[in-house]
Enzyme design. Sequence first.
Site, short mmCIF file in Angstrom:
data_model
loop_
_atom_site.label_atom_id
_atom_site.label_comp_id
_atom_site.label_asym_id
_atom_site.label_seq_id
_atom_site.Cartn_x
_atom_site.Cartn_y
_atom_site.Cartn_z
N CYS A 24 0.81 -1.23 0.03
CA CYS A 24 -0.06 -0.07 -0.01
C CYS A 24 0.82 1.19 -0.05
O CYS A 24 0.71 2.07 -1.02
CB CYS A 24 -1.10 -0.14 1.19
N HIS A 57 -1.77 6.68 2.13
CA HIS A 57 -1.46 5.58 3.32
C HIS A 57 -1.60 6.33 4.42
O HIS A 57 -0.34 7.23 4.68
CB HIS A 57 -0.42 4.61 3.02
#
Length: 521
Positions: free
Chosen positions: A55, A109
Amino acid sequence: SLGPWLELTQPEDLLILWLEDCRHKLALPKEKPARLQCEKLSVLVPETAKQQAVCAPSRVSFLTGRRPDTTRLYDFNSYWRVHAGNFSTIPQYFKENGYLTMSVGKVFHPGISSNHSDDSPYSWSFPPYHPSSEKYENTKTCRGQDGELHANLLCPVDIVDVPEGTLPDKQSTEQAIRLLEKMKTTGSPFFLAVGYHKPHIPFRYPKEFQKLYPLENITLAPDPQVPDGLPPVAYNPWMDIRQREDVQALNISVPYGPIPVDFQRKIRQSYFASVSYLDTQVGHLLSTLDDLQLANNTIIVFTSDHGWALGEHGEWAKYSNFDVTTRVPLMFYVPGKTALLPKAGEKFFPYLDPFNSTTELMEPGRQTMDLVELVSLFPTLAALAGLQVPPHCPVPSFHVELCREGQNLLKHFRFHDVENDPYLRSNPRELIAYSQYPRPADSPQWNSDKPSLKDIKIMGYSIRTIDYRYTIWVGFNPDEFMANFSDIHAGELYFVDSDPLQDHNIYNDSQHGELAQSLMP
């Protein structure tokens, strides 16, 4: 320049839809009508590669337009502006060019990798929105067969029974709709990024979506076994899956498993159901864009941070260099370019109910089969909006705030006779997509999937062409951010035509030894 064909009479608004862990293609496409509507009116780029299949590194890479070796983010534990360089981001560039930039849900993120602020105030005109219910995603909210609540991998829920009576992606859609309604009256160009959580684990979604995918119709991955020739360093042991209570109860051996066949089908069922749930959220958002008469002046981009393995090669989750984890969906809707402008009263994106069996199949729009990379988003979005395209980055570029490492994809939006335009013609065998993944050791261990920077000992660099995927696993010094290509730990070589699923590694075959070495980047 491609000439005046794309000159805009007014600034284009942008709606960017970022999914999480969404594969580049799925079975049962009739159950995701919103995505198919968007495909019908878009340019599709099905051969799109992500630079690292996890991510935070993925998102920082495509939002800055630079590769992980430039952002120096391979884990979750540093902020690129401090750790690598003060690199501009896509929303920051639009903000500096007069756009109102807004973030909803998971765009950057969260945590250290975005300075605990989603890169505010650099990237956003307003504080980013995060749904209040996302704090329950990994808590005990899944009703088990024993009637108790668990923190499971498989988590179909009745929404009225969950905390706050809602789910994060539903809240994000509602917030995005509120922002679109406000933008309708501002008169300022906007850049709205909506980051959806699903189909990221846990598979927590409204339980009615299971009905779209009867378990008896769910097949296994076509290659569910760990390939004999797969180097141990290349395997991801899917440790995050193993931490879920329902998976722990299966007492699966580490690192290779396998997961029992009946549970494999349940995972795939819940993944598909999560995608269909997400599709309805996208459908509501696009329908609102129509209702507000914004579809004729809003560029829409649909993509994902990386893919997700559903049992291929005996793997689950991302954390690898295989196609199933590095390839992502990518489509661009550009009003008046990828589709004619809607007529008065015409709706491009009417909401389609996936539970309505009369929903008809739709043909996808124009496709380009060129290999492209997600680092190309930055220059392409700038070009589509009529902004100056940032220059190519020099090497090294740590001192350069605004530049890009990806190619401008604007040529794919020109619809006149491509065959007669030498600028638009390209040799597909010259196109290469790069990805990489770090490992702490030569064999799978507890932190193989997500090693911290200090623990990275090996880096797997992978190149994908239309003919082959070639990956070389080499020694890596995390203190110097330096790969040693003379310290080869393992290699992989798969030919697309004869081995499209990448199951037969021929790197060590004597007849291909010289070929493998010649392919080293």
